[in-house]
Scaffold this active site. Structure first.
Site, PDB file in Angstrom:
ATOM      1  N   ASP A 177     103.629   3.605   2.518  1.00  0.00           N
ATOM      2  CA  ASP A 177     104.290   2.325   1.892  1.00  0.00           C
ATOM      3  C   ASP A 177     104.508   2.605   0.305  1.00  0.00           C
ATOM      4  OD1 ASP A 177     103.747  -0.320   0.153  1.00  0.00           O
ATOM      5  OD2 ASP A 177     104.067  -0.831   2.222  1.00  0.00           O
ATOM      6  N   HIS A 240      99.725  -8.703   8.473  1.00  0.00           N
ATOM      7  CA  HIS A 240      99.841 -10.143   7.394  1.00  0.00           C
ATOM      8  C   HIS A 240     100.477 -11.184   8.406  1.00  0.00           C
ATOM      9  CE1 HIS A 240     100.203  -7.662   3.494  1.00  0.00           C
ATOM     10  NE2 HIS A 240      98.867  -8.008   3.704  1.00  0.00           N
ATOM     11  N   SER A 244     105.652 -10.404   4.810  1.00  0.00           N
ATOM     12  CA  SER A 244     106.822 -10.640   3.630  1.00  0.00           C
ATOM     13  C   SER A 244     108.023 -10.515   4.195  1.00  0.00           C
ATOM     14  CB  SER A 244     106.418  -9.241   2.593  1.00  0.00           C
ATOM     15  OG  SER A 244     106.337  -8.417   3.063  1.00  0.00           O
ATOM     16  N   TYR A 245     108.112  -9.765   5.316  1.00  0.00           N
ATOM     17  CA  TYR A 245     109.339  -9.504   6.186  1.00  0.00           C
ATOM     18  C   TYR A 245     109.153  -9.787   7.426  1.00  0.00           C
ATOM     19  CZ  TYR A 245     107.912  -4.734   6.297  1.00  0.00           C
ATOM     20  OH  TYR A 245     107.338  -3.498   6.532  1.00  0.00           O
ATOM     21  N   HIS A 247     109.790  -8.399  10.482  1.00  0.00           N
ATOM     22  CA  HIS A 247     110.099  -7.231  11.541  1.00  0.00           C
ATOM     23  C   HIS A 247     108.553  -6.576  11.701  1.00  0.00           C
ATOM     24  CE1 HIS A 247     112.266  -3.893  13.483  1.00  0.00           C
ATOM     25  NE2 HIS A 247     111.010  -3.256  13.246  1.00  0.00           N
ATOM     26  N   PHE A 248     108.014  -6.439  12.876  1.00  0.00           N
ATOM     27  CA  PHE A 248     106.594  -6.063  12.999  1.00  0.00           C
ATOM     28  C   PHE A 248     106.232  -5.162  12.466  1.00  0.00           C
ATOM     29  CE2 PHE A 248     102.635  -5.214  15.263  1.00  0.00           C
ATOM     30  CZ  PHE A 248     101.825  -6.279  14.960  1.00  0.00           C
ATOM     31  N   HIS A 249     105.024  -4.974  11.694  1.00  0.00           N
ATOM     32  CA  HIS A 249     104.742  -3.771  10.975  1.00  0.00           C
ATOM     33  C   HIS A 249     102.996  -3.924  10.541  1.00  0.00           C
ATOM     34  CE1 HIS A 249     105.666  -6.618   7.755  1.00  0.00           C
ATOM     35  NE2 HIS A 249     104.560  -6.122   7.323  1.00  0.00           N
ATOM     36  N   VAL A 250     102.418  -2.854  10.543  1.00  0.00           N
ATOM     37  CA  VAL A 250     100.724  -2.602  10.461  1.00  0.00           C
ATOM     38  C   VAL A 250     100.565  -1.907   9.153  1.00  0.00           C
ATOM     39  CG1 VAL A 250      98.684  -1.964  11.304  1.00  0.00           C
ATOM     40  CG2 VAL A 250     100.522  -2.601  12.833  1.00  0.00           C
ATOM     41  N   HIS A 251      99.793  -2.522   8.319  1.00  0.00           N
ATOM     42  CA  HIS A 251      99.465  -2.027   7.095  1.00  0.00           C
ATOM     43  C   HIS A 251      98.064  -1.206   7.430  1.00  0.00           C
ATOM     44  CE1 HIS A 251     101.855  -4.562   4.380  1.00  0.00           C
ATOM     45  NE2 HIS A 251     102.045  -5.392   5.629  1.00  0.00           N
TER      46      HIS A 251
END
Length: 325
Positions: A177, A240, A244-245, A247-251
């Site tokens: 990130d 989340h 914040s945007y 498009h699927f993502h994983v932190h």
């Protein structure tokens, strides 16, 4: 390719024109500024920019060299000394590389400026029913222009950050990130971005996505184990909502990392393991669990959804004029 006004050199950075402070966080030792940068070739035109400046974290190697003779500390000033407690201010020498980390969004839209982690704002907990999602939130997400996630497309298609990719498959990739300094393992922060453009948020997850999420969990653990020697249970993985945007993502952060408290707070971060467990309860056919759930999350009063959700209510408003959504 970056925007022409985005500063990529020290001289370009010095052209920043300050407007106001958006937020400051003594816990993360960061400050967020709003201002403008000139457009090269047209110095009369300036574009908005959000600049986040954060003190970097001392790593273990620097820790053993901080004190002593010679050490990294080059100057100190006594603030106060009483009984067993002493307070000093210290200055680090030239050997210390990167005392601050600077993140820049340029050009910055009003949505960027109003983002919860950038602009100081009041938060309330809202209860998003499936009906509110269909009526308000889903159209809001659908209205986002593709340009807002073009930077994600550039990563997924290999146009940018190719040298940072830690894992790549037809389904997703893993990379650091931008908030991570790429050096301090205790603050390790990675992100997995999926290739499936139809998954915009947590609401779109179904039982059929379980293998994808399990693969993200498995490969992330393998990457941090092989590259940084982190063992089982060393990663905090979460999603989340609202993100914040869209498009699927994983932190994925080091489980011992205590920074970015807002981003990991209850009411915004949904633990990946728990998401997988809930999806396992999905029926083989029929509406999925994230279609049927009421999701409770924190929403800032500057968020674009705040007004829409407020206006959708039947009039139940607390004495402080904040809506109970």
């Amino acid at each position: 390719m970056s925007h022409p006004a985005a500063p990529t050199s020290f001289d370009a950075l010095k052209a920043f024109s300050f407007e106001r402070i958006l937020n400051e966080d003594p816990f993360t030792h960061s400050i967020i500024l709003l201002g403008t940068f000139p457009v090269p070739g047209n110095l009369s035109e300036r574009v908005k920019a959000v600049v986040r400046i954060e003190r970097t974290i001392l790593n273990a190697d620097q820790g053993v060299r901080l004190l002593g003779d010679p050490g990294l500390l080059t100057r100190i000033k006594l603030e106060q000394s009483t009984d067993i407690y002493t307070w000093l201010f210290g200055w680090l020498g030239e050997e210390r590389a990167g005392d601050v980390k600077v993140n820049i969004i340029c050009p910055a839209t009003e949505t960027h400026i109003n983002k919860a982690s950038y602009l100081k704002q009041e938060h309330v907990l809202v209860h998003e029913t499936p009906e509110l999602y269909e009526k308000i939130v889903k159209p809001y997400i659908a209205a986002f222009p593709p340009s807002r996630t073009q930077w994600v497309e550039n990563i997924l298609t290999g146009l940018s950050e190719k040298d940072k990719i830690l894992f790549n498959s037809p389904d997703f990739l893993i990379l650091p990130d931008m908030k991570w300094d790429l050096k301090t393992v205790t603050s390790l922060y990675l992100i997995a971005i999926v290739q499936d453009r139809s998954i915009r948020s947590l609401r779109d997850l179904r039982r059929r996505h379980i293998p994808l999420l399990q693969s993200i969990r498995r490969e992330a653990a393998r990457v941090v184990g092989e590259k940084w020697g982190l063992g089982k249970g060393s990663l905090r993985m979460y999603i989340h909502y609202q993100p914040s945007y869209y498009h699927f993502h994983v932190h994925m952060v080091n489980a011992n990392y205590q920074g970015n408290i807002l981003g990991m707070a209850v009411g915004q971060a949904y633990i990946l393991d728990d998401v997988i467990s809930l999806l396992e309860l999905d029926p083989e056919d029929g509406p999925g669990i994230y279609e049927r759930m009421t999701l409770t999350y924190g929403l800032g009063d500057q968020h674009e959804l705040f007004k829409a959700l407020t206006e959708s209510q039947s009039g139940e408003v607390k004495e402080n004029k904040r809506p109970y959504v």
